[in-house]
Each structure stands twice: as C-alpha cells, then as structure tokens.
Design an enzyme around this catalytic site. Structure first.
Site, PDB file in Angstrom:
ATOM      1  N   GLU A 110      20.075   5.742  37.175  1.00 45.02           N
ATOM      2  CA  GLU A 110      19.064   5.910  38.218  1.00 45.02           C
ATOM      3  C   GLU A 110      18.013   4.809  38.101  1.00 45.02           C
ATOM      4  OE1 GLU A 110      17.740   9.982  39.963  1.00 45.02           O
ATOM      5  OE2 GLU A 110      15.931   9.162  39.006  1.00 45.02           O
ATOM      6  N   HIS A 152       4.292  20.547  41.426  1.00 43.86           N
ATOM      7  CA  HIS A 152       3.980  20.507  39.997  1.00 43.86           C
ATOM      8  C   HIS A 152       3.583  19.121  39.503  1.00 43.86           C
ATOM      9  CE1 HIS A 152       8.053  18.842  39.882  1.00 43.86           C
ATOM     10  NE2 HIS A 152       7.726  18.338  38.709  1.00 43.86           N
ATOM     11  N   ASP A 175      12.838   8.028  34.637  1.00 37.81           N
ATOM     12  CA  ASP A 175      11.475   7.511  34.497  1.00 37.81           C
ATOM     13  C   ASP A 175      10.543   8.390  33.678  1.00 37.81           C
ATOM     14  OD1 ASP A 175      11.115   9.673  36.243  1.00 37.81           O
ATOM     15  OD2 ASP A 175      11.094   8.383  38.014  1.00 37.81           O
ATOM     16  N   GLU A 223       5.480   7.827  35.968  1.00 36.65           N
ATOM     17  CA  GLU A 223       6.895   7.513  36.173  1.00 36.65           C
ATOM     18  C   GLU A 223       7.146   6.099  36.680  1.00 36.65           C
ATOM     19  OE1 GLU A 223       6.520  11.986  36.333  1.00 36.65           O
ATOM     20  OE2 GLU A 223       5.413  10.282  37.169  1.00 36.65           O
ATOM     21  N   HIS A 262       6.008  26.523  38.655  1.00 37.36           N
ATOM     22  CA  HIS A 262       6.118  25.807  37.383  1.00 37.36           C
ATOM     23  C   HIS A 262       5.320  26.524  36.299  1.00 37.36           C
ATOM     24  CE1 HIS A 262       6.130  22.404  34.565  1.00 37.36           C
ATOM     25  NE2 HIS A 262       7.081  21.864  35.320  1.00 37.36           N
ATOM     26  N   ARG A 319       1.981  15.665  38.383  1.00 46.25           N
ATOM     27  CA  ARG A 319       0.646  15.383  37.866  1.00 46.25           C
ATOM     28  C   ARG A 319      -0.289  14.879  38.965  1.00 46.25           C
ATOM     29  NH1 ARG A 319      -0.869  14.657  32.535  1.00 46.25           N
ATOM     30  NH2 ARG A 319       1.328  14.881  32.003  1.00 46.25           N
TER      31      ARG A 319
END
Length: 398
Positions: free
Chosen positions: A118, A209, A96, A132, A240, A211
């Site tokens: 996936e 990490h 994604d 995503e 990260h 968004r």
C-alpha cells in the site's frame, strides 16, 4: 526458501496483510514470519483471529494512553532485537502507521530490503492525516520495492524520484480480504444488531476516530443525532474504544432511540454490517476502500484524502466534519434517489481481487524467482466483486 518478515500492529494492517500472509504460507519459495508490535492489542487480535492467523513473534508494546513517540520507540526497540537473529531476506510493512515506520527503519538499520505494501498514497499535506502522511513518505524513501494499489499511487512515487522499476501496481489487498469476508460473515456480532435483517429502516453506518477528527467529534455526534431524527432512518455506530472518542460522542448519541451504539465489531461481522448498510459515513481509511467495493455511497469525514480515486469515480465524497455539512449530504442522498444511484453504481477503483497474487509475484520477481508482474488496471464495474465471490483462491479458505 526465503524468510520474509511481515510486520504489523493494527487492525487495518492485519486485515490487509492477511491474504498476503496466507498466500506466502502456501508458496514454497517463502517462509513468512509474522511479527506483531501489538500497537492495537484487542482489535488486532480479533482481526487476526478472523483469518485464523497468529503472530510468530509478539512484541506487546501497547500501554494505556501512550504517546506517538513512545509507540514508535517501543516498536523500533523490539523489532531491532528480533530482526537481527531472524535472518529475514525482506521485511514487509504496510501503509502508514507507527508500526510501519518502525518496521521500515528497523529493517533499513539491519540492511534488510524493505517492501512497502500500500505504497504511494499521498494527501499532499504533511500534517493531514497526522502522523500517517509523514510515516508513509518516510518509508517511501527507504523502501526497495513499492507495491502501489493504484496507478495514481505509482505516479506519486515517480514524482518523488522513485524508479518505475521498483514499483508494481497491484490493486489493494483489502479487496481480496473483503471478497472472502463477504462470503464468510454470517452474523452481526452483537445482540443489539440481531434485528437488522428485519428492520425496514434504511441504515446509516457511522464511525469516527482519527486523531485529526478529535476536535470535531461533538459536531460529528450532533450530525448523527440529527440524521437519526429523519423518518425511516437508523444509525449504527461501532464506537472506537479510545476514551477521547467515547467521552466526546457518547453524551450526544448514547441514549438516542434511533442510534445503536456498539463496541467495535470483529472484522467479519463488520463486513456483514457494511453490506446491510445503505450509506457509510466515516473518517476511516478502510471505509473509503471497502464502501466503494460494496457499492455503498461513502461520505468521508475529512477535508482532504490520500485516496482520491473513489472521489473522482463518484462513489465517495468528502463532506468535512461540521454538523451542517454532514447532515446535509446524508439527507440529500436519502431523499434524492438518482444521486444515491449514481454513487452506488460508480466504478470501484481499488482492485479486482487479485492484489495478493500480484504482490507475491512481485516479491518473487524482486528475488529473480519469477517473471515481471502485469499491473492492475482500474475500470472494473462495481458488481465485479459479487461476480467473483464464487471463485476464491485456495489460500483464502479458512
């Protein structure tokens, strides 16, 4: 021999595609060409190196602080230039990411079949995770073959109008990668972690990490600081490299005596760290799959997830992103032995180590070069991963 383009650009894509690429290389029916967008430069290269893989084509699109639109535009432009002359008969994309969307669109524009590995994960909220959820839904509309990790993922696709004949339930290839890595990893990859095997404390492995977590990173950091004050607890945080993450979290956890902050670890050392940990606290999608496979209670720093199987099975739990919520759940597991045992011994719903085998067989069947594939059926015990470590496929040997 059919040319198959495998498009990847991030560390998770590299990890989950690695066993598939190795299997395709061993199969005389296929000639895989690995195309890297370079969306995540250093972390991607480290993951590929762990599997002794290199891209055949590297677009190198990474730039400092680029926007999602810039990432997607650069990836589409680079892929469109490469796919035409390549003569690929199928393009494999994974999951994604912006690279996934760019790879799917570029293949579609060239009238090349899209194989979505996936496939079928859905949170039900178009804006979470962002971007995503939108990326995977969009790719789902143009894919010709959907390799769904679980029966639930397959059901999502069928509800969206995808023909069951275009879906194969394979299990998740991350379990295949993890089987190999669990046997191969021999150190923790950082001097600050060299004492872990001698440290009697319980280890909480923590990371954040995504968004959608950015506004809550200070709260997450304060939760880790509180957890680290509990007796007999050590928190290990691979932080990260994104400046947004570091600027929010380092002021809180950077100098805590019971928190070890390290740079992101290469894949093999990270797998060893997961094995050593007692609890995993993360917003990472990979941890939602790898933690349950290793029998590690996994607390997910999100309010909704596209991977509900582990939550339903009881080996993962959504805990949100507030300081109080995170702290309470971790301390509960640390203090309640029975609650910990229930999570640690719940069934792994994500795979049996044969997802790669099913994926390659599904691709062959797509080209009428092999029989239909028997789907993955969840229900294997947590300890199946350990039981199968001694029986690794030849294509996983580095």
């Amino acid at each position: 021999m059919r040319t198959i383009a495998v498009v990847l650009g991030t560390r998770p894509e590299a990890i989950k595609f690695a066993p598939v690429i190795r299997a395709l290389k061993e199969d005389p029916r296929f000639d895989p060409v690995v195309i890297s967008t370079g969306q995540h430069r250093q972390m991607l290269d480290e993951a590929l190196h762990a599997f002794n893989l290199k891209p055949d084509i590297d677009l190198g699109i990474m730039a400092p602080r680029q926007t999602l639109s810039q990432v997607t535009y650069r990836a589409i432009r680079g892929l469109s230039e490469k796919l035409g002359p390549l003569g690929a008969e199928a393009v494999l994309v994974h999951g994604d990411t912006a690279t996934t969307l760019a790879g799917g669109l570029s293949a579609f524009h060239h009238r090349i079949p899209v194989v979505h590995v996936e496939a079928g994960l859905r949170s039900g909220n178009l804006h979470s995770p962002f971007p995503e959820e939108a990326n995977r839904r969009l790719v789902g509309q143009i894919a010709d073959l959907h390799l769904a990790p679980t029966p639930g993922n397959s059901a999502n696709l069928i509800r969206e109008g995808i023909s069951p004949h275009r879906i194969v339930v394979t299990g998740n290839t991350v379990i295949d990668a993890l089987r190999w890595a669990s046997q191969t990893a021999n150190d923790y990859g950082h001097p600050a972690l060299e004492d872990l095997d001698r440290d009697p404390r319980r280890i909480v492995l923590a990371s954040a990490h995504r968004r959608e977590s950015w506004n809550n990173l200070p709260e997450i950091a304060h939760a880790l600081a509180r957890i680290a004050t509990e007796p007999g607890i050590r928190v290990v945080t691979p932080l990260h490299r994104n400046p947004v993450v570091r600027e929010a979290m380092l002021p809180v956890i950077g100098n805590h005596p019971n928190i070890t902050v390290v740079d992101p670890l290469p894949y093999l050392p990270f797998c060893r760290l997961m094995q050593r940990s007692d609890i995993i606290v993360s917003d990472s999608s990979g941890s939602e799959e790898e933690g349950p496979a290793l029998g590690k209670p996994t607390l997910v720093l999100r309010d909704i997830t596209e991977r509900p199987e582990a939550v339903i099975a009881g080996t993962a739990r959504l805990v949100g992103r507030t300081t109080e919520g995170i702290t309470a759940e971790v301390i509960r597991l640390l203090s309640d032995a029975e609650a910990y045992r229930r999570m640690a011994t719940a069934a792994n719903p994500y795979g049996d180590g044969k997802a790669t085998e099913r994926s390659v067989a599904a691709l062959a069947h797509f080209f009428d070069e092999g029989p239909a594939v028997m789907p993955f059926v969840p229900g294997s015990a947590i300890d199946q991963l350990s039981a199968e470590l001694a029986d690794l496929p030849a294509y996983m040997n580095v």
